[in-house]
Design an enzyme around this catalytic site. Structure first.
Site, PDB file in Angstrom:
ATOM      1  CG  HIS A 193      -2.219   0.922   0.907  1.00  0.00           C
ATOM      2  ND1 HIS A 193      -2.924   1.368   1.638  1.00  0.00           N
ATOM      3  CD2 HIS A 193      -2.966   0.737  -0.304  1.00  0.00           C
ATOM      4  CE1 HIS A 193      -3.920   1.725   1.228  1.00  0.00           C
ATOM      5  NE2 HIS A 193      -4.437   1.307  -0.063  1.00  0.00           N
ATOM      6  CG  HIS A 201       0.260   0.821  10.250  1.00  0.00           C
ATOM      7  ND1 HIS A 201      -0.390   0.485   9.033  1.00  0.00           N
ATOM      8  CD2 HIS A 201       1.753   0.731   9.614  1.00  0.00           C
ATOM      9  CE1 HIS A 201       0.323   0.438   8.285  1.00  0.00           C
ATOM     10  NE2 HIS A 201       1.937   0.672   8.563  1.00  0.00           N
ATOM     11  CG  MET A 219      -9.289   1.191  16.685  1.00  0.00           C
ATOM     12  SD  MET A 219      -8.380   2.465  16.569  1.00  0.00           S
ATOM     13  CE  MET A 219      -7.866   3.528  17.162  1.00  0.00           C
ATOM     14  N   GLY A 220     -10.592   0.658  12.449  1.00  0.00           N
ATOM     15  CA  GLY A 220     -11.310  -0.099  11.490  1.00  0.00           C
ATOM     16  C   GLY A 220     -11.847   1.694  10.697  1.00  0.00           C
ATOM     17  CG  HIS A 279      -6.451   4.530   4.164  1.00  0.00           C
ATOM     18  ND1 HIS A 279      -5.379   5.396   3.617  1.00  0.00           N
ATOM     19  CD2 HIS A 279      -6.313   4.011   5.162  1.00  0.00           C
ATOM     20  CE1 HIS A 279      -4.716   5.485   3.553  1.00  0.00           C
ATOM     21  NE2 HIS A 279      -4.786   3.742   4.636  1.00  0.00           N
ATOM     22  NE  ARG A 330      -6.391  -1.417   1.147  1.00  0.00           N
ATOM     23  CZ  ARG A 330      -5.882  -0.893   2.448  1.00  0.00           C
ATOM     24  NH1 ARG A 330      -4.139  -1.679   1.878  1.00  0.00           N
ATOM     25  NH2 ARG A 330      -5.775  -0.372   3.372  1.00  0.00           N
ATOM     26  CG  ASP A 349      -6.984  -2.795   9.395  1.00  0.00           C
ATOM     27  OD1 ASP A 349      -6.529  -3.563   8.888  1.00  0.00           O
ATOM     28  OD2 ASP A 349      -6.123  -1.504   9.461  1.00  0.00           O
ATOM     29  NE  ARG A 401      19.711  14.785  10.166  1.00  0.00           N
ATOM     30  CZ  ARG A 401      18.173  15.562  10.877  1.00  0.00           C
ATOM     31  NH1 ARG A 401      17.770  16.430  10.592  1.00  0.00           N
ATOM     32  NH2 ARG A 401      19.856  15.703  11.872  1.00  0.00           N
TER      33      ARG A 401
HETATM   34  N1  COA Z   1     -12.787   7.551  14.174  1.00  0.00           N
HETATM   35  C1  COA Z   1     -13.659   8.488  15.247  1.00  0.00           C
HETATM   36  N2  COA Z   1     -12.944   9.973  14.370  1.00  0.00           N
HETATM   37  C2  COA Z   1     -11.992   9.335  13.114  1.00  0.00           C
HETATM   38  C3  COA Z   1     -11.922   8.390  12.786  1.00  0.00           C
HETATM   39  C4  COA Z   1     -12.027   7.214  13.055  1.00  0.00           C
HETATM   40  N3  COA Z   1     -11.856   6.446  13.096  1.00  0.00           N
HETATM   41  N4  COA Z   1     -10.860   9.474  11.703  1.00  0.00           N
HETATM   42  C5  COA Z   1     -10.732  10.195  11.231  1.00  0.00           C
HETATM   43  N5  COA Z   1     -12.313  10.669  11.980  1.00  0.00           N
HETATM   44  C6  COA Z   1     -12.459  12.565  12.656  1.00  0.00           C
HETATM   45  C7  COA Z   1     -11.289  13.230  13.228  1.00  0.00           C
HETATM   46  O1  COA Z   1     -11.482  12.820  14.611  1.00  0.00           O
HETATM   47  C8  COA Z   1     -10.590  14.090  12.384  1.00  0.00           C
HETATM   48  O2  COA Z   1     -11.893  14.473  13.397  1.00  0.00           O
HETATM   49  P1  COA Z   1     -12.252  16.126  14.026  1.00  0.00           P
HETATM   50  O3  COA Z   1     -11.598  16.893  12.339  1.00  0.00           O
HETATM   51  O4  COA Z   1     -13.459  16.878  13.800  1.00  0.00           O
HETATM   52  O5  COA Z   1     -11.043  16.762  14.694  1.00  0.00           O
HETATM   53  C9  COA Z   1     -11.576  13.668  11.722  1.00  0.00           C
HETATM   54  O6  COA Z   1     -11.830  12.341  11.525  1.00  0.00           O
HETATM   55  C10 COA Z   1      -9.940  13.834  10.530  1.00  0.00           C
HETATM   56  O7  COA Z   1      -9.192  12.890  11.346  1.00  0.00           O
HETATM   57  P2  COA Z   1      -7.715  12.475  10.884  1.00  0.00           P
HETATM   58  O8  COA Z   1      -7.684  11.794  12.603  1.00  0.00           O
HETATM   59  O9  COA Z   1      -6.995  13.954  11.544  1.00  0.00           O
HETATM   60  O10 COA Z   1      -7.382  11.865  10.347  1.00  0.00           O
HETATM   61  P3  COA Z   1      -5.672  11.645   9.433  1.00  0.00           P
HETATM   62  O11 COA Z   1      -5.571  10.862   7.808  1.00  0.00           O
HETATM   63  O12 COA Z   1      -4.386  11.586  10.591  1.00  0.00           O
HETATM   64  O13 COA Z   1      -6.260   9.871  10.117  1.00  0.00           O
HETATM   65  C11 COA Z   1      -6.557   7.393  10.496  1.00  0.00           C
HETATM   66  C12 COA Z   1      -6.269   8.607   9.858  1.00  0.00           C
HETATM   67  C13 COA Z   1      -5.986   6.132  10.035  1.00  0.00           C
HETATM   68  C14 COA Z   1      -5.256   7.376  11.222  1.00  0.00           C
HETATM   69  C15 COA Z   1      -7.176   7.661  11.560  1.00  0.00           C
HETATM   70  O14 COA Z   1      -8.944   7.644  10.318  1.00  0.00           O
HETATM   71  C16 COA Z   1      -7.971   7.119  12.442  1.00  0.00           C
HETATM   72  O15 COA Z   1      -7.381   7.068  13.863  1.00  0.00           O
HETATM   73  N6  COA Z   1      -8.878   5.161  12.331  1.00  0.00           N
HETATM   74  C17 COA Z   1      -8.301   4.411  12.802  1.00  0.00           C
HETATM   75  C18 COA Z   1      -7.341   3.536  12.784  1.00  0.00           C
HETATM   76  C19 COA Z   1      -7.526   2.517  11.741  1.00  0.00           C
HETATM   77  O16 COA Z   1      -8.506   2.268  11.712  1.00  0.00           O
HETATM   78  N7  COA Z   1      -6.645   2.352  10.915  1.00  0.00           N
HETATM   79  C20 COA Z   1      -5.768   2.121   9.859  1.00  0.00           C
HETATM   80  C21 COA Z   1      -6.212   2.509   8.862  1.00  0.00           C
HETATM   81  S1  COA Z   1      -6.082   1.414   7.515  1.00  0.00           S
END
Ligand code: COA
Length: 370
Positions: free
Chosen positions: A187, A222, A258-259, A262, A271, A313, A357
């Site tokens: 990915h 992740h 969780m899940g 993105h 996917r 996930d 770096r």
């Molecule tokens: N549950 C609740 N709120 C979520 C969320 C989730 N799974 N994913 C994103 N959001 C919300 C954030 O709280 C944020 O809200 P805000 O603007 O009011 O603060 C907004 O959506 C943007 O999220 P952000 O965390 O800034 O996006 P990111 O691109 O940094 O994060 C992830 C991406 C994957 C880290 C995030 O979606 C997440 O933590 N998901 C859950 C973990 C997961 O499933 N990971 C596997 C990834 S393949």
């Protein structure tokens, strides 16, 4: 450096070229070496996809046969790896076991300090072959069961299930597992792959890069998310409330679900439809419509409440649960799959290396003197 120039989490920053995969959030598509991942998942074995990722082209029949022979010859659990695993407490996370096993395999490799393209390909293929024994043995030892020797007459996925459960899996289960491995294989510059590339950029070796990548994958933002999905489902089931009510409460507590969500896909993970298809087949095979109801209920509630879509996930977690994998083993399954992508990136980075770096902007106390 001004505040605006700092991109926290490297969000939106393009750090290098890659010819291995293309993630296209606009069209919700994912290509491995140009092929849509859905087509590969529907028609190819994980072994073929591994060769595609490493070499850039799908294998000829002869190339596939040769690789299958190598893979089958390297499946048996190494006694030194087993001994190292036995030293780890049952309280540790199975990802710690994968990380340690990879390190031990690397330390014992006859070409440990050789990072030539030929040595790297050999290491990648051997690690690919060795990881199922590590994951299967660890899951079994945690329930007091002995290791199951590999079967040379079975393909990668069927043998993985055989070594884990000690019985032959039904063809539809093998197929769903194969699909999950292909979808998890690669990915682009995700956190663990980038970690592997950073380590490689210092001219360190492939096993060090993969060991570090496993550490990055362990985190719940992740790879750890596939396990966390199952914990969510268990919590909803144990509280007896419907998914929408549970979600309202969780969001009120500012929990990340969780899940879902993105960094790259904001409109749905390319996917997910294929993995959801595999989950539906497993729900039918194991007669567990209740799980699909829960899955759909939470997905709909999340859509209504936040308009955030599931990532890979989300369907992968319950699929592995139905197959019989213990929840903490889900992320190690992701490891087994992603070894392909990580090692392809290690080889790509090594072939056109520049030390990674970045710079930082200092915001500590101003210069002072003793
Ligand atoms: N549950 C609740 N709120 C979520 C969320 C989730 N799974 N994913 C994103 N959001 C919300 C954030 O709280 C944020 O809200 P805000 O603007 O009011 O603060 C907004 O959506 C943007 O999220 P952000 O965390 O800034 O996006 P990111 O691109 O940094 O994060 C992830 C991406 C994957 C880290 C995030 O979606 C997440 O933590 N998901 C859950 C973990 C997961 O499933 N990971 C596997 C990834 S393949």
């Amino acid at each position: 450096m001004s505040e605006q120039e700092i991109r926290k989490g490297l969000a939106g920053v393009v750090v290098d070229y890659t010819a291995i995969s293309k993630v296209n959030p606009e069209s919700n598509s994912l290509l491995y070496r140009g092929y849509p991942v859905q087509e590969l998942a529907a028609q190819k074995s994980f072994e073929e996809v591994a060769l595609l990722l490493w070499k850039g082209e799908l294998p000829s029949e002869a190339e596939l046969t040769e690789f299958e022979a190598t893979e089958r010859a390297n499946r048996a659990p190494d006694s030194r790896v087993k001994a190292a695993i036995d030293l780890l407490p049952l309280t540790c996370h199975p990802m710690d076991v994968c990380r340690t096993a990879t390190s031990v395999i690397g330390a014992n490799h006859p070409l440990a300090e050789d990072s030539s393209p030929e040595a790297n390909l050999r290491k990648a293929q051997e690690l690919f072959a060795a990881m199922p024994a590590v994951v299967a043995y660890d899951q079994r030892r945690r329930t007091g069961l002995p290791a199951v020797p590999p079967r040379e007459d079975l393909g990668y996925s069927a043998n993985f299930l055989w070594m884990t459960f000690g019985e032959e899996a039904a063809p539809e289960v093998v197929e769903a597992f194969n699909v999950s491995m292909i979808l998890y294989a690669e990915h682009s510059f995700n956190a663990s792959t980038f970690t592997a590339r950073v380590v490689t950029s210092t001219l360190s070796d492939l096993h060090s890069a993969v060991t570090a990548a496993i550490g990055a994958l362990k985190g719940p933002l992740h790879g750890g998310a596939n396990e966390a999905v199952m914990h969510t489902f268990e919590e909803i089931q144990s509280t007896g409330v419907d998914p929408a009510a549970w979600l309202q409460d969780a969001l009120a507590q500012k929990k990340k679900i969780m899940g879902f969500g993105h960094r790259v896909y904001k409109n749905g993970d390319s996917r997910v439809p294929t993995m959801r298809g595999a989950l539906e087949k497993m729900v039918e095979h194991y007669q567990r419509p209740d799980l699909l109801e829960l899955y759909t209920g939470l997905e709909e509630a999340m859509g209504t409440a936040k308009n955030i879509k599931p990532n890979l996930d989300y369907p992968a977690g319950p699929t592995y649960h139905l197959m019989g994998f213990a929840t903490p083993t889900f992320t190690p399954l992701f490891v087994a799959a992603r070894i392909t992508g990580w090692s392809a990136h290690v080889m790509e980075q090594a072939a056109s290396n520049s030390l990674i770096r970045p710079l930082s902007a200092y915001n500590g106390v101003a210069e002072r003197h003793l």
